[in-house]
Design a protein around this motif. Structure first.
Motif, mmCIF file in Angstrom:
data_model
loop_
_atom_site.group_PDB
_atom_site.id
_atom_site.type_symbol
_atom_site.label_atom_id
_atom_site.label_comp_id
_atom_site.label_asym_id
_atom_site.label_seq_id
_atom_site.Cartn_x
_atom_site.Cartn_y
_atom_site.Cartn_z
ATOM 1 N N MET A 1 -7.388 -2.522 -6.597
ATOM 2 C CA MET A 1 -8.272 -1.396 -6.922
ATOM 3 C C MET A 1 -7.683 -0.132 -6.310
ATOM 4 N N VAL A 2 -7.627 0.931 -7.096
ATOM 5 C CA VAL A 2 -7.146 2.215 -6.586
ATOM 6 C C VAL A 2 -8.224 3.255 -6.849
ATOM 7 N N LEU A 3 -8.616 3.988 -5.805
ATOM 8 C CA LEU A 3 -9.619 5.038 -5.956
ATOM 9 C C LEU A 3 -8.995 6.342 -5.498
ATOM 10 N N HIS A 4 -8.695 7.225 -6.430
ATOM 11 C CA HIS A 4 -8.136 8.528 -6.075
ATOM 12 C C HIS A 4 -9.285 9.499 -5.827
ATOM 13 N N ALA A 5 -9.783 9.471 -4.596
ATOM 14 C CA ALA A 5 -10.967 10.276 -4.259
ATOM 15 C C ALA A 5 -10.979 10.539 -2.765
ATOM 16 N N GLY A 6 -11.899 11.378 -2.344
ATOM 17 C CA GLY A 6 -12.059 11.656 -0.918
ATOM 18 C C GLY A 6 -12.509 10.398 -0.186
ATOM 19 N N ILE A 7 -12.151 10.304 1.095
ATOM 20 C CA ILE A 7 -12.457 9.090 1.860
ATOM 21 C C ILE A 7 -13.954 9.012 2.164
ATOM 22 N N PRO B 1 7.433 1.614 9.590
ATOM 23 C CA PRO B 1 7.112 0.340 8.941
ATOM 24 C C PRO B 1 5.652 0.238 8.522
ATOM 25 N N ALA B 2 4.849 1.262 8.843
ATOM 26 C CA ALA B 2 3.418 1.164 8.544
ATOM 27 C C ALA B 2 3.159 0.879 7.073
ATOM 28 N N ALA B 3 3.947 1.488 6.202
ATOM 29 C CA ALA B 3 3.714 1.332 4.768
ATOM 30 C C ALA B 3 3.994 -0.090 4.286
ATOM 31 N N GLY B 4 4.696 -0.875 5.087
ATOM 32 C CA GLY B 4 4.966 -2.263 4.709
ATOM 33 C C GLY B 4 3.762 -3.172 4.929
ATOM 34 N N LEU B 5 2.794 -2.715 5.709
ATOM 35 C CA LEU B 5 1.668 -3.591 6.068
ATOM 36 C C LEU B 5 0.775 -3.949 4.875
ATOM 37 N N PRO B 6 0.418 -2.973 4.013
ATOM 38 C CA PRO B 6 -0.383 -3.357 2.834
ATOM 39 C C PRO B 6 0.348 -4.355 1.930
ATOM 40 N N THR B 7 1.651 -4.193 1.811
ATOM 41 C CA THR B 7 2.441 -5.118 0.992
ATOM 42 C C THR B 7 2.396 -6.522 1.595
ATOM 43 N N LEU B 8 2.554 -6.583 2.928
ATOM 44 C CA LEU B 8 2.510 -7.876 3.607
ATOM 45 C C LEU B 8 1.152 -8.547 3.396
ATOM 46 N N ALA B 9 0.076 -7.775 3.540
ATOM 47 C CA ALA B 9 -1.266 -8.338 3.354
ATOM 48 C C ALA B 9 -1.435 -8.859 1.923
ATOM 49 N N ARG B 10 -0.979 -8.058 0.962
ATOM 50 C CA ARG B 10 -1.093 -8.440 -0.446
ATOM 51 C C ARG B 10 -0.323 -9.731 -0.713
ATOM 52 N N GLU B 11 0.907 -9.800 -0.176
ATOM 53 C CA GLU B 11 1.744 -11.002 -0.378
ATOM 54 C C GLU B 11 1.167 -12.221 0.334
ATOM 55 N N SER B 12 0.361 -11.965 1.385
ATOM 56 C CA SER B 12 -0.260 -13.073 2.116
ATOM 57 C C SER B 12 -1.582 -13.499 1.487
ATOM 58 N N GLY B 13 -1.966 -12.877 0.372
ATOM 59 C CA GLY B 13 -3.137 -13.314 -0.378
ATOM 60 C C GLY B 13 -4.353 -12.409 -0.303
ATOM 61 N N ALA B 14 -4.221 -11.264 0.400
ATOM 62 C CA ALA B 14 -5.377 -10.361 0.497
ATOM 63 C C ALA B 14 -5.547 -9.561 -0.786
ATOM 64 N N ARG B 15 -6.807 -9.221 -1.078
ATOM 65 C CA ARG B 15 -7.042 -8.178 -2.079
ATOM 66 C C ARG B 15 -6.673 -6.849 -1.441
ATOM 67 N N LEU B 16 -6.032 -5.997 -2.236
ATOM 68 C CA LEU B 16 -5.613 -4.698 -1.706
ATOM 69 C C LEU B 16 -6.377 -3.583 -2.415
ATOM 70 N N VAL B 17 -7.067 -2.762 -1.616
ATOM 71 C CA VAL B 17 -7.785 -1.597 -2.139
ATOM 72 C C VAL B 17 -7.150 -0.350 -1.528
ATOM 73 N N ILE B 18 -6.777 0.610 -2.363
ATOM 74 C CA ILE B 18 -6.190 1.859 -1.870
ATOM 75 C C ILE B 18 -7.134 3.010 -2.209
ATOM 76 N N ILE B 19 -7.532 3.746 -1.168
ATOM 77 C CA ILE B 19 -8.367 4.940 -1.359
ATOM 78 C C ILE B 19 -7.565 6.128 -0.845
ATOM 79 N N ASN B 20 -7.174 7.005 -1.734
ATOM 80 C CA ASN B 20 -6.373 8.171 -1.338
ATOM 81 C C ASN B 20 -6.487 9.219 -2.439
#
Ligand SMILES: [Zn+2]
Length: 251
Positions: free
Chosen positions: A230-236, A199-218
């Motif tokens: 915001m999506v950043l396809h780069a090293g962490i 279920p870990a992958a559901g957590l960003p969706t839940l945060a986004r639906e609850s009003g958070a800004r979602l940033v993905i770095i991968n």
């Protein structure tokens, strides 16, 4: 990328309950192999399922053999610049805490205190009967010397790494707290996770639906890129360092 990092730095400085979610990608930069990746341990070895561990002495021996082998992967690993920056953000109250899929304990070694380990920790051994905890280094060394599966010194119960095994449910208390953080979050930074394991992958969706800004770095695209702000396809490490630099520059 630098202007994107400036924006994330701005969001982080405005956030009041930012949450970071980390996956294997942050630890591979410390030299820890991603066990799910091609060539990773689970593409070469059959994992021991939880029910087999409970029911078979042979499975317990195999489990301890595998875990003692993989123990060396992280026992010598050190936190990298990303772990260290996240610990500073928590100390500076820019971030509430970290939810992690990793079992290597590197966030705590870097100094993070508010860490929810969804898959437990391989730094400790737990008794399945009395819940006592023991240092993993000591027990793995003992197993390597004797070849005998240890039992709990307090109650003779079964001892297992304090990680979630295949076929074992996540810890309800940890998961509930993580869900609470996601509901309260105003900024959610997901980094180094392919965001496919539930279920870990559901957590960003839940945060986004609850009003958070979602940033993905991968480094690789994820199935949630399309809902991210915001999506950043780069090293962490390089990305976190650039965000931190932008924050310092702006303050
Ligand atoms: Zn015990």
């Amino acid at each position: 990328m630098s202007s994107d990092c400036d924006i994330v730095a701005q969001w982080l400085s405005e956030a009041r309950s930012a949450v970071t979610f980390t996956g294997a990608g942050i630890s591979t930069e410390s030299g820890i192999p991603d066990f799910r990746s091609p060539g990773g341990v689970w593409s070469r070895t059959q994992p021991v399922y939880y029910d087999d561990f409970l029911n078979s002495a042979d499975s317990r021996l195999e489990y301890w053999r595998q875990k003692s082998e993989s123990h060396v992967d992280f026992s010598d690993a050190s936190p990298n610049i990303a772990h260290q920056a996240l610990a500073r953000w928590e100390a500076g109250r820019q971030m509430r805490g970290i939810i992690t899929q990793n079992i290597d304990g590197l966030h705590q070694i870097a100094g993070s205190q508010s860490v929810l380990e969804l898959h437990g920790t391989a730094r400790e051994i737990g008794c399945l009967d009395c819940n006592s905890r023991f240092d993993a280094d000591l027990m793995v060394t003992q197993f390597n010397e004797t070849g005998e599966v240890p039992v709990c010194p307090h109650c003779s119960g079964l001892l297992k790494h304090a990680t979630i095994s295949f076929g074992q449910s996540l810890d309800e208390t940890v998961l509930r707290e993580a869900i609470g953080w996601c509901r309260d979050a105003d900024l959610f930074l997901a980094m180094g996770s392919s965001l496919v394991v539930q279920p870990a992958a559901g957590l960003p969706t839940l945060a986004r639906e609850s009003g958070a800004r979602l940033v993905i770095i991968n480094r690789e695209p994820t199935p949630l890129d399309h809902i991210a702000d915001m999506v950043l396809h780069a090293g962490i490490g390089e990305t976190i360092a650039a965000i931190e630099k932008a924050m310092i520059g702006a303050s």
